[in-house]
Each structure stands twice: as structure tokens, then as C-alpha cells.
Write an enzyme that holds these catalytic residues in place. Sequence first.
Site, PDB file in Angstrom:
ATOM      1  N   GLY A  42       0.873  -1.174   0.000  1.00  0.00           N
ATOM      2  CA  GLY A  42       0.000   0.000   0.000  1.00  0.00           C
ATOM      3  C   GLY A  42       0.910   1.225   0.000  1.00  0.00           C
ATOM      4  N   LEU A  43       0.410   2.341   0.480  1.00  0.00           N
ATOM      5  CA  LEU A  43       1.242   3.546   0.418  1.00  0.00           C
ATOM      6  C   LEU A  43       2.533   3.406   1.208  1.00  0.00           C
ATOM      7  CD1 LEU A  43      -1.344   6.436   0.378  1.00  0.00           C
ATOM      8  CD2 LEU A  43       0.320   5.825  -1.389  1.00  0.00           C
ATOM      9  N   HIS A 266     -15.021   7.055  12.812  1.00  0.00           N
ATOM     10  CA  HIS A 266     -15.163   8.233  11.957  1.00  0.00           C
ATOM     11  C   HIS A 266     -16.614   8.716  11.970  1.00  0.00           C
ATOM     12  CE1 HIS A 266     -14.837  10.911   8.586  1.00  0.00           C
ATOM     13  NE2 HIS A 266     -13.580  10.586   8.376  1.00  0.00           N
ATOM     14  N   SER A 284     -16.273  11.210   3.081  1.00  0.00           N
ATOM     15  CA  SER A 284     -15.045  11.875   3.522  1.00  0.00           C
ATOM     16  C   SER A 284     -15.283  13.062   4.457  1.00  0.00           C
ATOM     17  CB  SER A 284     -14.290  12.370   2.291  1.00  0.00           C
ATOM     18  OG  SER A 284     -13.275  13.257   2.672  1.00  0.00           O
ATOM     19  N   ARG A 337     -12.389  14.121  14.802  1.00  0.00           N
ATOM     20  CA  ARG A 337     -13.332  13.020  14.617  1.00  0.00           C
ATOM     21  C   ARG A 337     -13.910  12.475  15.913  1.00  0.00           C
ATOM     22  NH1 ARG A 337      -9.850  10.079   9.808  1.00  0.00           N
ATOM     23  NH2 ARG A 337     -10.287  11.741   8.346  1.00  0.00           N
ATOM     24  N   HIS A 408     -13.012   3.051  11.495  1.00  0.00           N
ATOM     25  CA  HIS A 408     -12.372   3.583  10.300  1.00  0.00           C
ATOM     26  C   HIS A 408     -10.862   3.333  10.261  1.00  0.00           C
ATOM     27  CE1 HIS A 408     -11.613   6.339   7.035  1.00  0.00           C
ATOM     28  NE2 HIS A 408     -10.801   7.044   7.784  1.00  0.00           N
ATOM     29  N   LEU A 448      -2.221   9.221   5.493  1.00  0.00           N
ATOM     30  CA  LEU A 448      -1.458   9.173   4.243  1.00  0.00           C
ATOM     31  C   LEU A 448      -0.108   9.835   4.467  1.00  0.00           C
ATOM     32  CD1 LEU A 448      -4.280  10.093   1.676  1.00  0.00           C
ATOM     33  CD2 LEU A 448      -3.574   7.842   2.467  1.00  0.00           C
TER      34      LEU A 448
HETATM   35  C1  LIG Z   1     -12.495   4.808   3.313  1.00  0.00           C
HETATM   36  C2  LIG Z   1     -11.206   5.376   3.840  1.00  0.00           C
HETATM   37  C3  LIG Z   1     -10.806   6.650   3.495  1.00  0.00           C
HETATM   38  C4  LIG Z   1      -9.623   7.177   3.984  1.00  0.00           C
HETATM   39  N1  LIG Z   1      -9.263   8.442   3.634  1.00  0.00           N
HETATM   40  C5  LIG Z   1      -8.113   8.958   4.107  1.00  0.00           C
HETATM   41  C6  LIG Z   1      -7.713  10.276   3.754  1.00  0.00           C
HETATM   42  O1  LIG Z   1      -8.392  10.966   2.993  1.00  0.00           O
HETATM   43  N2  LIG Z   1      -6.552  10.745   4.256  1.00  0.00           N
HETATM   44  C7  LIG Z   1      -5.758  10.005   5.091  1.00  0.00           C
HETATM   45  O2  LIG Z   1      -4.707  10.487   5.506  1.00  0.00           O
HETATM   46  N3  LIG Z   1      -6.114   8.748   5.419  1.00  0.00           N
HETATM   47  C8  LIG Z   1      -7.260   8.202   4.958  1.00  0.00           C
HETATM   48  N4  LIG Z   1      -7.612   6.930   5.312  1.00  0.00           N
HETATM   49  C9  LIG Z   1      -6.659   6.096   6.042  1.00  0.00           C
HETATM   50  C10 LIG Z   1      -5.569   5.577   5.088  1.00  0.00           C
HETATM   51  O3  LIG Z   1      -6.138   5.280   3.842  1.00  0.00           O
HETATM   52  C11 LIG Z   1      -4.855   4.333   5.584  1.00  0.00           C
HETATM   53  O4  LIG Z   1      -4.488   4.477   6.918  1.00  0.00           O
HETATM   54  C12 LIG Z   1      -3.593   4.078   4.766  1.00  0.00           C
HETATM   55  O5  LIG Z   1      -3.873   4.088   3.392  1.00  0.00           O
HETATM   56  C13 LIG Z   1      -2.950   2.765   5.141  1.00  0.00           C
HETATM   57  O6  LIG Z   1      -1.855   2.546   4.296  1.00  0.00           O
HETATM   58  P1  LIG Z   1      -0.869   1.348   4.557  1.00  0.00           P
HETATM   59  O7  LIG Z   1       0.117   1.357   3.458  1.00  0.00           O
HETATM   60  O8  LIG Z   1      -0.368   1.404   5.949  1.00  0.00           O
HETATM   61  O9  LIG Z   1      -1.796   0.025   4.467  1.00  0.00           O
HETATM   62  P2  LIG Z   1      -2.709  -0.544   3.278  1.00  0.00           P
HETATM   63  O10 LIG Z   1      -2.975   0.410   2.205  1.00  0.00           O
HETATM   64  O11 LIG Z   1      -3.874  -1.191   3.971  1.00  0.00           O
HETATM   65  O12 LIG Z   1      -1.824  -1.679   2.646  1.00  0.00           O
HETATM   66  C14 LIG Z   1      -1.619  -2.899   3.292  1.00  0.00           C
HETATM   67  C15 LIG Z   1      -0.788  -3.778   2.383  1.00  0.00           C
HETATM   68  O13 LIG Z   1      -0.382  -4.915   3.115  1.00  0.00           O
HETATM   69  C16 LIG Z   1      -0.668  -6.093   2.394  1.00  0.00           C
HETATM   70  N5  LIG Z   1      -0.852  -7.145   3.382  1.00  0.00           N
HETATM   71  C17 LIG Z   1      -1.572  -7.116   4.530  1.00  0.00           C
HETATM   72  N6  LIG Z   1      -1.432  -8.269   5.195  1.00  0.00           N
HETATM   73  C18 LIG Z   1      -0.599  -9.032   4.462  1.00  0.00           C
HETATM   74  C19 LIG Z   1      -0.071 -10.342   4.630  1.00  0.00           C
HETATM   75  N7  LIG Z   1      -0.343 -11.084   5.707  1.00  0.00           N
HETATM   76  N8  LIG Z   1       0.725 -10.830   3.645  1.00  0.00           N
HETATM   77  C20 LIG Z   1       1.018 -10.095   2.528  1.00  0.00           C
HETATM   78  N9  LIG Z   1       0.572  -8.853   2.340  1.00  0.00           N
HETATM   79  C21 LIG Z   1      -0.237  -8.335   3.301  1.00  0.00           C
HETATM   80  C22 LIG Z   1      -1.850  -5.755   1.539  1.00  0.00           C
HETATM   81  O14 LIG Z   1      -1.902  -6.630   0.452  1.00  0.00           O
HETATM   82  C23 LIG Z   1      -1.524  -4.306   1.162  1.00  0.00           C
HETATM   83  O15 LIG Z   1      -0.636  -4.307   0.074  1.00  0.00           O
HETATM   84  C24 LIG Z   1      -8.816   6.405   4.850  1.00  0.00           C
HETATM   85  C25 LIG Z   1      -9.211   5.133   5.217  1.00  0.00           C
HETATM   86  C26 LIG Z   1     -10.415   4.625   4.752  1.00  0.00           C
HETATM   87  C27 LIG Z   1     -10.872   3.298   5.242  1.00  0.00           C
END
Ligand SMILES: Cc1cc2nc3c(=O)[nH]c(=O)nc-3n(C[C@H](O)[C@H](O)[C@H](O)COP(=O)(O)OP(=O)(O)OC[C@H]3O[C@@H](n4cnc5c(N)ncnc54)[C@H](O)[C@@H]3O)c2cc1C
Length: 644
Positions: A42-43, A266, A284, A337, A408, A448
Amino acid sequence: MSLDAKIPAGPLAEKWSKHKFNLKLVNPANKRKYDVIVVGTGLAGASAAASLAELGYNVKAFCFQDSPRRAHSIAAQGGINAAKNYRNDGDSVYRLFYDTIKGGDYRAREGNVYRLAEVSVNIIDQCVAQGVPFAREYGGLLDNRSFGGAQVSRTFYARGQTGQQLLLGAYSALNRQINAGKVKMYTRTEMLDVVIVDGKAQGIVTRNLKDGKIETHSGHAVLLCTGGYGNVFYLSTNAMGCNVTAAWRAHKRGAFFGNPCYTQIHPTCIPVTGDHQSKLTLMSESLRNDGRVWAPKTAELSQKLRKGELKVTDLKEEDRDYFLERKYPSFGNLVPRDVASRNAKEIVDEGRGVGGSGVAVYLDFAESISRLGEDAVRAKYGNLFDMYYQITDENPYEVPMRIYPAVHYTMGGLWVDYNLMTTVQGLYALGEANFSDHGANRLGASALMQGLADGYFVIPYTIGDYLATIGPKPVDTKHPAFEQTKKEVEERINKLLSLKGNKTVDEYHRELGLIMWEYCGMARSEEGLKKAKGLIHNLRADFWKNAIVLGENEEFNSSLEKAGRVADFLELGELMVDDALMRQESCGGHFRLESQTEEGEAKRDDENFAFVAAWEYKADNQPEVLHKEELVFENVHLTQRSYK
Ligand SMILES: Cc1cc2nc3c(=O)[nH]c(=O)nc-3n(C[C@H](O)[C@H](O)[C@H](O)COP(=O)(O)OP(=O)(O)OC[C@H]3O[C@@H](n4cnc5c(N)ncnc54)[C@H](O)[C@@H]3O)c2cc1C
């Protein structure tokens, strides 16, 4: 074991620069001798994998989806914060730091949060350079809007698709490195355990989700970027696949779990409509820039609306209670929130809720449509309005949206030090997977920022310090720990596949979610939490007797995948309840009924609870051990938060 957060000494604004200078370096020619495993793209994970590969390390990256582009990050709508002060409205690195510490109800580390604010400005430049199409003003400059808990406009956005656009940027950078042969990408591969060799994380065990093949992979360090665990509540705004498995298995191998009970609820989500749902949808927070939150002034009016005896658009202005504007005139609809959520719950508890269930309040755009025009509102929020219309069959340009709080985000996660290393040497956690910089409540648009700060700007520096210390000697993949961990993973899979009871895994998940929401959600009490503990314990025992898991290992088997994840959620649920029981204060969105002011507001207890709770796993069915990392505030004075 005593916790060492490794926060550098010295003035706040100099900590990160000095630390970077003091960290050991790996010279460019040696970087290619190191393998780094990045779980999750993810990000947080994609930015880390791309940056480390760019530096020269060999990266093996994993995700369970068919493409990194499908990570839950893609769902992020509203925006990303940065202290650029393009608006010249009084923003600064210090103000972003201050807002974040205060927004988190003084339960985050000053050093980490300042660093986050500091690198926030670089993130925007990095993403713009990648071609992320942030919204621009007429003159061509990047546009900003406001999010909760701030009185400045510092949120950069790409319509209601900010996460998607940022992820496409990170994904492009990742693909470049895949093409260059520096990243080997494993999609549809789930990590099921960490391999620990002589106290250091040196590998992982994975299951190929297409054919069930169990494999081991080695690396000099392992980064978990595996997202949050909000789906422990079953219903949440998270993607259906989000789970805690990677973090939980790491926890059972020695990584402490930080603040597990900190969950963000949220305020602006589409309300639950019945027990047929498996997912909730976020509207949002950006909508609160222009939407006004209100409820009828009396329970009688609410009843009339619910029975259809009165139309919402006919309700007179003097019969409407814009409760956030009334109670918090300085921040109005843009209170953080936790505050907005708690107030919506209070309205519903008073019988003033709206909609068929009475469990909702209004988010109304009538005033902004008449002030700005429908086209201007559509340009800003069009895709969100369309989504609302498609789900509810109500046109938000004509009637107010109905909203209610929903799970959320999780501020809790694996405990990490300033270098993002967990309590296991060589095992790191980034993004939502770590216990993060948000304290007891995350401000909007800060997740993000944190995920990308961790991936683009923190780990590329801090990992070198560790790698330089252990040296580039190849990892001994013959070490018995690899075979032993693989065997344990296989045994667990076989145990799950032997479950031939009569209750689906989804049923257990739903029951767990109801318990968590009822007793470990927005309001918590000692009595309720003790009850929840017993209920979850029994549910877990029942799962291992009566659940049914279909199919075989050697095939694409979503029943098996889900079973493993729900089994982990059941264990995590108990720890969350233990953590909530221990925290006898109200903080952030976590309202302890026993800890409130005379006016019924949340009452923090700084004397006894200004610490990060880090839990150590001992053995199955044994109580976990609590370690406290005391939070030191040298720059910010702890006060009762006020948004009035
Ligand atoms: C609807 C919604 C809207 C949002 N809007 C905002 C916003 O506008 N601004 C903001 O700052 N935040 C926002 N957030 C929060 C934000 O999107 C998340 O906190 C953030 O994107 C998480 O990123 P990450 O890379 O940590 O995890 P994720 O994007 O969840 O990525 C997780 C990764 O881990 C992998 N993975 C997980 N477990 C395993 C495993 N056991 N084996 C292999 N791979 C695995 C998945 O495949 C994925 O690639 C929002 C959240 C939601 C739910």
C-alpha cells in the site's frame, strides 16, 4: 525488557537532523549485498520498497491482492496534510506538530510527531514530481482544504480520490524498480509468519494464495507495512481484505503490540441499514468543510421525521440543532473526529437520531449549495455525492445526507521505536501497521502523511543503521528456524482445514464485531469490558470446535484465508479489551464511562495514563504482560482539549 524508544536528545526541531547524521551508513557498493523483505505494498510499503530499491538494496515485496494497486490505501478520499503554508494562513511545521499532538489527546511522542510534520512538506514535492494530480487553484497553484482539528487549510487533495492518486504515484515508482530488477514482487502471496534467527527477523513464511504453496523467504530485515486492523469490528470502512494477521503473528514472535484499544471511529459514514451488510462506506471528512451537521431539536420532531409525518426539508430553521456549531463555535463542523463522533452518539442516545433506525444525524449542503452553487459543490465532491446517491437512493443535492460514526482506522499497532523498529531486531513496522504517531485519535488526512513519511523519508535512513551493524553476510537459510516456522504454519493450516463444524467463519466474525462495537467501541465501562472478555474467550473456544472451513490448501481457497484471519482477530479482540480495561481514563475517541467531567465530557488522567501501552505476548491463553513507555512532554503543555 525495558522499552527504549530511542528518541534523540536535544531541541525538538533538531532531533531528526542530528539523528540522521548520527545514523550509520551503508556505502553504495555494499547496499546491493543486502536483501530487504517488504510485506505490504500500500502507500507505506510501496513507497518503502521503491525508495530502498532506488538506494540499491535488493527488495522482495509481497501483497495478498493481485496488484499493489488494490491496496486499501486506494480508498483514501479526502486528502493528505502538509505544513506548506501555501495559503499563508498561519500554518507552520510547529503548528502541524502542535495540532497533531493535541488532536491525539496527548498520547503520542513529541519527537515522532515533530518529525512527521517536518517531512510532510517533502512528501508533497515528491508526489508532485511523480505526477500525482493534486487539485489546483485557478492560478495553477496547489489547492488546499481544511480537515478536522485544524484552523488552517493544509490538506492537499485530488478530488475525492487522493489515496488512489498517491498510490498510483508510489506504484509507478515501485514498477520502475521492478523493471530495473531491484524489486521482486510477489502478488497474491500472504505472509503467515516471521522467521526469527538468533533474535533477529531474517525471513518470512508465505502461502501462495493461488495454489497453496508454503514457502520461506530470507532477508537481512523485514518490514511490515500491512495496514490496520479495523475489521476486527467486522463492519468498518476498511477494505474487506484488511486484517491483522501479519502484525499478530509478528506479535506472537516477540513484537510488542502498542495501544491495541485505540480505534478511530469516523463521524461521517453511511449508517448501518441492517444485518445483511459486510462493509460500511465513508463519506469523507472533507465534506464537513461545506456540509453542516445537525439533528432535530427534540425527540418528538425526530419521531415525526422517522414516521414520515414530516419531511426533512420542511423542518424549520429554528427546529434544527447545529450541535457542533453550537457547542464548538471556534472549530464548528471541523472539530476532530472523536469529538464529532461522541456528539453524534449523544444525539442518538437522547432519541434525536434520524433515518429509519434513528441511528443517524444529518450532514446538510443546502446552505453551501445556495451560497456557492450546485456546480461548485459538484466540482469539489461530485464523486462522493454520486457514491452516496448510489448506496442510499437519496439525492444529497436535494436532501441532507444521513451519517453516523463507524470504525475507520486503528491508531494501535506494533510498537516501534524512533527508527520504526519493533521490539524484534530487524523487524520494522510502517504505516497503519505500527502504533503510529497519532496518539489516541488521528486527525483527518494524517494517515497518508504518516505512511508516506515512513516509507519515503524515515526508513531509507534508519534501516541503514541496523544493516551496517549486522553486516552483509548472507542470511543462513539452512538455519532450522526456517524449517521449524514453516512446519508450524502448515500445522495451523491443517488444523483450520480440519474444522468441519456447522458455523461459518463469517458468523464468528460478525459476532466478534458486535461484541467489540458494543463493549469496546465509542463508550466503554469496566463492567462491559469484563463481560466482553468472557464473551470473546468463549467465542474463540467455540470457533476451534464448531467452525466450518471448506476446501483444500492446494487451491484458491478464500474460506481458508478468512478462517486464518478471523482466528487472529479473535485473539486480538481479547487483547484490545484487556488494553481498554487497563486504560481507566477517557482519551481520544475512547470514552470510559467512569472517567468523565461533571458536564459529561471525556476526562483524561495524565497523572496515571500518559504512557504508551506495549503488550508482550507470553503463550497461548496466558495473560499478556504490560510494558509502559512513559510519554515525556517538554514542548507542549498538557491541557484538557478544547475546541470551543
Ligand atoms: C475509506 C477510507 C478513506 C480514507 N481516507 C483517508 C484520507 O483521505 N486521508 C488520510 O490520511 N487517510 C485516509 N484513510 C486512512 C488511510 O487510507 C490508511 O491508513 C492508509 O492508506 C494505510 O496505508 P498502509 O500502506 O499502511 O496500508 P494498506 O494500504 O492497507 O496496505 C496494506 C498492504 O499490506 C498487504 N498485506 C496485509 N497483510 C498481508 C499479509 N499477511 N501478507 C502479505 N501482504 C499483506 C496488503 O496486500 C496491502 O498491500 C482512509 C481510510 C479509509 C478506510
